[in-house]
Motif scaffolding. Sequence first.
Motif, PDB file in Angstrom:
ATOM      1  N   VAL A 178       0.814  -1.217   0.000  1.00  0.00           N
ATOM      2  CA  VAL A 178       0.000   0.000   0.000  1.00  0.00           C
ATOM      3  C   VAL A 178       0.848   1.267   0.000  1.00  0.00           C
ATOM      4  O   VAL A 178       0.340   2.364  -0.243  1.00  0.00           O
ATOM      5  CB  VAL A 178      -0.960   0.037   1.219  1.00  0.00           C
ATOM      6  N   GLY A 179       2.147   1.146   0.279  1.00  0.00           N
ATOM      7  CA  GLY A 179       2.977   2.345   0.313  1.00  0.00           C
ATOM      8  C   GLY A 179       4.447   2.025   0.391  1.00  0.00           C
ATOM      9  O   GLY A 179       4.852   0.880   0.608  1.00  0.00           O
ATOM     10  N   VAL A 180       5.258   3.066   0.188  1.00  0.00           N
ATOM     11  CA  VAL A 180       6.706   2.951   0.305  1.00  0.00           C
ATOM     12  C   VAL A 180       7.196   4.123   1.142  1.00  0.00           C
ATOM     13  O   VAL A 180       6.603   5.200   1.131  1.00  0.00           O
ATOM     14  CB  VAL A 180       7.368   2.938  -1.089  1.00  0.00           C
ATOM     15  N   LEU A 181       8.301   3.911   1.852  1.00  0.00           N
ATOM     16  CA  LEU A 181       8.768   4.925   2.796  1.00  0.00           C
ATOM     17  C   LEU A 181      10.286   5.009   2.759  1.00  0.00           C
ATOM     18  O   LEU A 181      10.970   4.036   3.091  1.00  0.00           O
ATOM     19  CB  LEU A 181       8.301   4.578   4.211  1.00  0.00           C
ATOM     20  N   PRO A 182      10.845   6.169   2.347  1.00  0.00           N
ATOM     21  CA  PRO A 182      12.297   6.342   2.445  1.00  0.00           C
ATOM     22  C   PRO A 182      12.727   6.266   3.915  1.00  0.00           C
ATOM     23  O   PRO A 182      12.116   6.911   4.769  1.00  0.00           O
ATOM     24  CB  PRO A 182      12.536   7.739   1.863  1.00  0.00           C
ATOM     25  N   MET A 183      13.742   5.492   4.187  1.00  0.00           N
ATOM     26  CA  MET A 183      14.146   5.283   5.579  1.00  0.00           C
ATOM     27  C   MET A 183      14.602   6.581   6.249  1.00  0.00           C
ATOM     28  O   MET A 183      14.452   6.755   7.458  1.00  0.00           O
ATOM     29  CB  MET A 183      15.264   4.238   5.642  1.00  0.00           C
ATOM     30  N   ARG A 184      15.142   7.512   5.462  1.00  0.00           N
ATOM     31  CA  ARG A 184      15.612   8.764   6.063  1.00  0.00           C
ATOM     32  C   ARG A 184      14.458   9.562   6.671  1.00  0.00           C
ATOM     33  O   ARG A 184      14.667  10.341   7.605  1.00  0.00           O
ATOM     34  CB  ARG A 184      16.347   9.614   5.031  1.00  0.00           C
ATOM     35  N   ASP A 185      13.231   9.366   6.121  1.00  0.00           N
ATOM     36  CA  ASP A 185      12.075  10.100   6.658  1.00  0.00           C
ATOM     37  C   ASP A 185      11.759   9.670   8.080  1.00  0.00           C
ATOM     38  O   ASP A 185      11.186  10.456   8.863  1.00  0.00           O
ATOM     39  CB  ASP A 185      10.848   9.879   5.773  1.00  0.00           C
ATOM     40  N   LEU A 186      12.126   8.437   8.428  1.00  0.00           N
ATOM     41  CA  LEU A 186      11.831   7.947   9.777  1.00  0.00           C
ATOM     42  C   LEU A 186      12.568   8.736  10.836  1.00  0.00           C
ATOM     43  O   LEU A 186      12.054   8.963  11.943  1.00  0.00           O
ATOM     44  CB  LEU A 186      12.203   6.472   9.896  1.00  0.00           C
ATOM     45  N   PHE A 187      13.793   9.164  10.520  1.00  0.00           N
ATOM     46  CA  PHE A 187      14.617   9.836  11.525  1.00  0.00           C
ATOM     47  C   PHE A 187      14.100  11.233  11.861  1.00  0.00           C
ATOM     48  O   PHE A 187      14.445  11.793  12.894  1.00  0.00           O
ATOM     49  CB  PHE A 187      16.066   9.918  11.035  1.00  0.00           C
ATOM     50  N   LEU A 188      13.285  11.787  10.975  1.00  0.00           N
ATOM     51  CA  LEU A 188      12.768  13.138  11.194  1.00  0.00           C
ATOM     52  C   LEU A 188      11.323  13.135  11.677  1.00  0.00           C
ATOM     53  O   LEU A 188      10.726  14.205  11.868  1.00  0.00           O
ATOM     54  CB  LEU A 188      12.860  13.939   9.888  1.00  0.00           C
ATOM     55  N   ALA A 189      10.765  11.941  11.885  1.00  0.00           N
ATOM     56  CA  ALA A 189       9.346  11.845  12.264  1.00  0.00           C
ATOM     57  C   ALA A 189       9.197  11.611  13.763  1.00  0.00           C
ATOM     58  O   ALA A 189      10.116  11.122  14.434  1.00  0.00           O
ATOM     59  CB  ALA A 189       8.689  10.707  11.497  1.00  0.00           C
TER      60      ALA A 189
END
Length: 445
Positions: A178-189
Amino acid sequence: MLPDPETHTIVPGPTSVDDLRELIESDAVNDAALVLDRMSEDERSIAVTGLPTEAAADLIEHLVEEQAAEILEQLAPNVAALILEELTSDVRADLIAELATDSASQILDVMSPEEAEETKELSRYDPESAGGLMVTELLAFESSTTVQGVFDDLTTNSDLYRDIDVQYSFVVENDRLVGVLPMRDLFLAKRSTPLREMMIKDPIAVRDDTDMDTLEDVFDNHHFLGIPVVNPAGELVGVVQRTAMEHALAAHDRSDYLKSQGIIGGEEIRSLPVAERARRRLSWLSVNILLNIVAASVIAMFQDTLSSVIALAVFLPIISDMSGCSGNQAVAVSMRELSLGLIRPSELLRVWGKEISVGTINGICLGLLVGMAAFLWKGDPMLGFVVGSALCLNTMVAVSIGGMVPLLMKRFGFDPAIASGPILTTITDMFGFFLVLSMASVLLV
């Protein structure tokens, strides 16, 4: 034997398992593969068995598939299984598919049940499809998982994920992508944020039965490092890396080239058994000699003409060779356009129209050149007319055949790379010889 560090050539000397291990650990795996290639079959199996499992897997991965499979078949099944388990899922499946059925079954029986079943499933895919190119090692999380949950999972399973490309993670709901997520976005969330609120929705994906040409188009149109692969139910089953697709395209091109040169049955390297190499080549050469006998029979029909005008013997190979070159150019263009999806096997008339226009121009130019050479040599304008006209007409025939035969082979389910060459050579030789000798019989004798 060890590679000379300055010349990168094999120099005499004893080779031990420690030597191979040092080469692999120093990131000189290609040198280690070269050393292994120079060993006898027994020495190879002993050397690979003596290496640490990770080093052996690294070495196996750098070998030609057929050579790697040959070595694995010589190892004890439990040793081969340990090495295969260190490889990525796509490489493991390719090697299992390359093994003899009995050897593959014995190795799968001693592998862990999960990896054995996964390997069996992957080996059933067409190797030039998305399913055959994908790896199953990826990061996938349920959409309800929070950022903190992802970090906890990464910490807990760090050893398991160590060799996985973790630039992206995939978001699923009941295994459906259902989706894709760049791993770098996790560190800023925020740690409490669920993935469904952060993910890129409706990501580009391909089905597991997508062919390599379509896959290449997707990569050409999007600057992705990897594309998720789903089954017909939309469930995430793997990811195709751009590098894997590029390697597969290069291997496909190499395979087509080898087939066009008469190397049947896959790649050939000189460390393979002599009998096997001879059999592969002979299967092609024996067909070619029969076709050449057919072409030579045309000359036999006109032996009296050839005896009367011995100068024709000089021009027969020129006409044959030049027409063959023109035909091979047409073959190459058709093969390339087929691989790019620019033409369909049913477009014979369109291809013929394009080729005959080029063949007419080139045929006239080449015919004038060889005709002038014949005239200047013998001072006989009729000889020049005969050989020049024959080359012109045969060039037109050659490009017509060269352009259309790959399409016909593809249409009837044959490999164009194998069939185009001998068919083109035989017909152009027969037609060229017939043109020269029949015209000479009428005009020169």
